[in-house]
Design an enzyme around this catalytic site. Structure first.
Site, PDB file in Angstrom:
ATOM      1  N   PHE A   1     -11.562  29.307  14.697  1.00  0.00           N
ATOM      2  CA  PHE A   1     -11.573  30.469  15.575  1.00  0.00           C
ATOM      3  C   PHE A   1     -13.004  31.019  15.671  1.00  0.00           C
ATOM      4  CE2 PHE A   1     -10.811  34.904  16.762  1.00  0.00           C
ATOM      5  CZ  PHE A   1      -9.950  34.713  17.833  1.00  0.00           C
TER       6      PHE A   1
ATOM      7  N   ASP B   1      -8.111  31.890   5.996  1.00  0.00           N
ATOM      8  CA  ASP B   1      -7.817  32.809   7.086  1.00  0.00           C
ATOM      9  C   ASP B   1      -6.345  32.607   7.438  1.00  0.00           C
ATOM     10  OD1 ASP B   1      -7.427  34.200   9.437  1.00  0.00           O
ATOM     11  OD2 ASP B   1      -9.343  33.625  10.316  1.00  0.00           O
TER      12      ASP B   1
ATOM     13  N   TYR C   1      -1.809  42.161  13.605  1.00  0.00           N
ATOM     14  CA  TYR C   1      -1.257  42.468  14.930  1.00  0.00           C
ATOM     15  C   TYR C   1      -0.540  41.279  15.564  1.00  0.00           C
ATOM     16  CZ  TYR C   1      -6.019  40.802  15.971  1.00  0.00           C
ATOM     17  OH  TYR C   1      -7.186  40.090  15.989  1.00  0.00           O
ATOM     18  N   LYS C   2      -0.423  40.173  14.827  1.00  0.00           N
ATOM     19  CA  LYS C   2       0.330  39.032  15.347  1.00  0.00           C
ATOM     20  C   LYS C   2       1.770  39.127  14.847  1.00  0.00           C
ATOM     21  CE  LYS C   2      -3.930  36.285  15.229  1.00  0.00           C
ATOM     22  NZ  LYS C   2      -4.363  36.582  16.596  1.00  0.00           N
TER      23      LYS C   2
ATOM     24  N   ARG D   1      -0.628  28.030  25.149  1.00  0.00           N
ATOM     25  CA  ARG D   1      -0.150  28.296  23.801  1.00  0.00           C
ATOM     26  C   ARG D   1       1.114  29.149  23.884  1.00  0.00           C
ATOM     27  NH1 ARG D   1      -3.887  31.093  19.225  1.00  0.00           N
ATOM     28  NH2 ARG D   1      -3.553  32.837  20.637  1.00  0.00           N
TER      29      ARG D   1
END
Length: 397
Positions: free
Chosen positions: A123, A200, A225-226, A372
């Protein structure tokens, strides 16, 4: 193939989907791995914070409620999602800042080592931070390649980690492919060279069962927040194994990470334990939605969440194989190595996603040609998956 109706009828977690805000124009939300949906109860929770905790108690709220909240929520995340004993996880800054802190601390704990190891397609934030820290400290970055539909493996790690490595930073679940790494095995490879392993877990926490203590993980970080549904910009969390906490030097020392923050003395003396990783004032407002979602995860259990995740992604793959035969699956078909999202590559992806968003079907585009599909187990139904994939097939065509 089972029908969506049959799967929803047999789903023991089906009732949880009704606890989330429905969304006025939503047909199918397939992006829970980027931003989880809000819980309906959070409207009342936010009102309670404003009217009661803040409005009534005002400054007294710090002593009565808030000063320990970063550690209390950290312990709840550790117990429900990370397999971590109390006192090792804290909620605080953004993921970016937490990664920065852990990498800088790791370099200080491994003096004389000259390299940091990371995937070349990790990422962007992770890569940017590693590059900047390496440049600032005169270190080299060893870039690692992994298959397009995969991620880090013990074998790949063994080719790149050495006695020169200070720390390795890898994703537990890869942000693009959803490859769920063999985290204990990769950790063992990194540690066998005396290096520190930082995971991560942004796309892993709340979607796959983690056992950071049992796996001997050194450090980990993740957003909330996922799959933790903390809302846009919600504070991240960091885990530091108890055996390392007294060695950790916080590169951003702040007053609430000090041993006696209200003494206002000259000189910084770090707090004992995980609180030494705290810098400034904890983001109390941003912790409210996260606390609500943790209550759901605690009630459902991460094992049941994982079981539904596998069923959701498997169902989506079956639909894609049937309805979009010219798409390329860029995620593992082996459910044991797959997180809770999948990516399909198709040359029409960018245009298709733009069209779908206007129609209330929300997947995620990933450059250059990936769609995705993030399936958050507690908020996503099988019927929603079928509606979304059928709409995707039409848009790609």
């Amino acid at each position: 193939m089972s029908t969506a109706a049959d799967l929803d009828a047999a789903d023991p977690l089906a009732s949880y989907a009704r606890e989330f805000c429905p969304g006025d124009d939503l047909v199918a939300y397939l992006d829970g791995n980027s931003l989880g949906r809000p819980l309906a109860r959070t409207v009342d929770s936010m009102r309670h914070l404003v009217e009661r905790e803040w409005g009534d108690r005002l400054i007294r709220g710090w002593d009565e409620l808030w000063l320990a909240r970063a550690e209390e929520l950290g312990d709840r995340i550790g117990a429900a999602c990370l397999g971590a004993a109390a006192g090792q996880t804290v909620v605080g800054d953004s993921t970016t800042v937490m990664i920065y802190k852990l990498i800088r601390a790791s370099i200080a704990m491994r003096p004389g080592r000259s390299e940091l190891v990371i995937l070349g397609d990790e990422f962007p934030t992770d890569r940017f931070i590693v590059e900047k820290i390496a440049d600032d400290n005169g270190l080299a970055v060893r870039w690692v390649s992994a298959p397009h539909d995969g991620g880090i493996t013990p074998e790949i790690a063994a080719e790149h980690v050495s006695e020169r490595t200070a720390a390795a930073l890898f994703s537990g679940v890869a942000y693009r492919s959803a490859w769920w790494a063999d985290m204990p095995a990769v950790t063992g490879v990194v540690q066998s060279h005396g290096a520190l392993m930082i995971w991560d877990c942004s796309h892993a926490v709340g979607s796959v069962p983690l056992e950071l203590d049992a796996w001997g993980v050194d450090m980990a970080v993740g957003c909330s927040y996922k799959y933790l549904n903390g809302g846009p910009g919600a504070p991240a969390w960091a885990y530091v194994a108890a055996r390392y906490q007294e060695q950790v030097v916080n590169p951003i020392p702040g007053w609430l990470g000090a041993r006696e923050p209200f003494a206002m003395t000259q000189g910084y003396e770090p707090a004992m334990g995980i609180r030494r990783l705290v810098s400034g004032t904890p983001p109390i407002v941003g912790m409210v939605p996260l606390a609500d979602m943790l209550s759901l995860i605690e009630r459902a259990g991460i094992a049941a969440i994982r079981e539904k995740s596998v069923e959701l992604t498997s169902f989506a793959i079956e639909l894609i194989d049937e309805l979009i035969p010219d798409a390329r699956l860029a995620s593992p078909r082996d459910a044991a190595r797959r997180g809770s999202h999948i990516t399909v590559d198709h040359p029409n992806s960018a245009r298709a996603v733009q069209t779908l968003w206007g129609d209330g079907v929300i997947p995620d585009f990933r450059h250059p040609s990936g769609v995705r599909i993030g399936l958050s187990p507690l908020s996503t139904t099988f019927a929603e998956v079928e509606r979304g994939v059928r709409s995707l097939a039409a848009a790609l065509a």
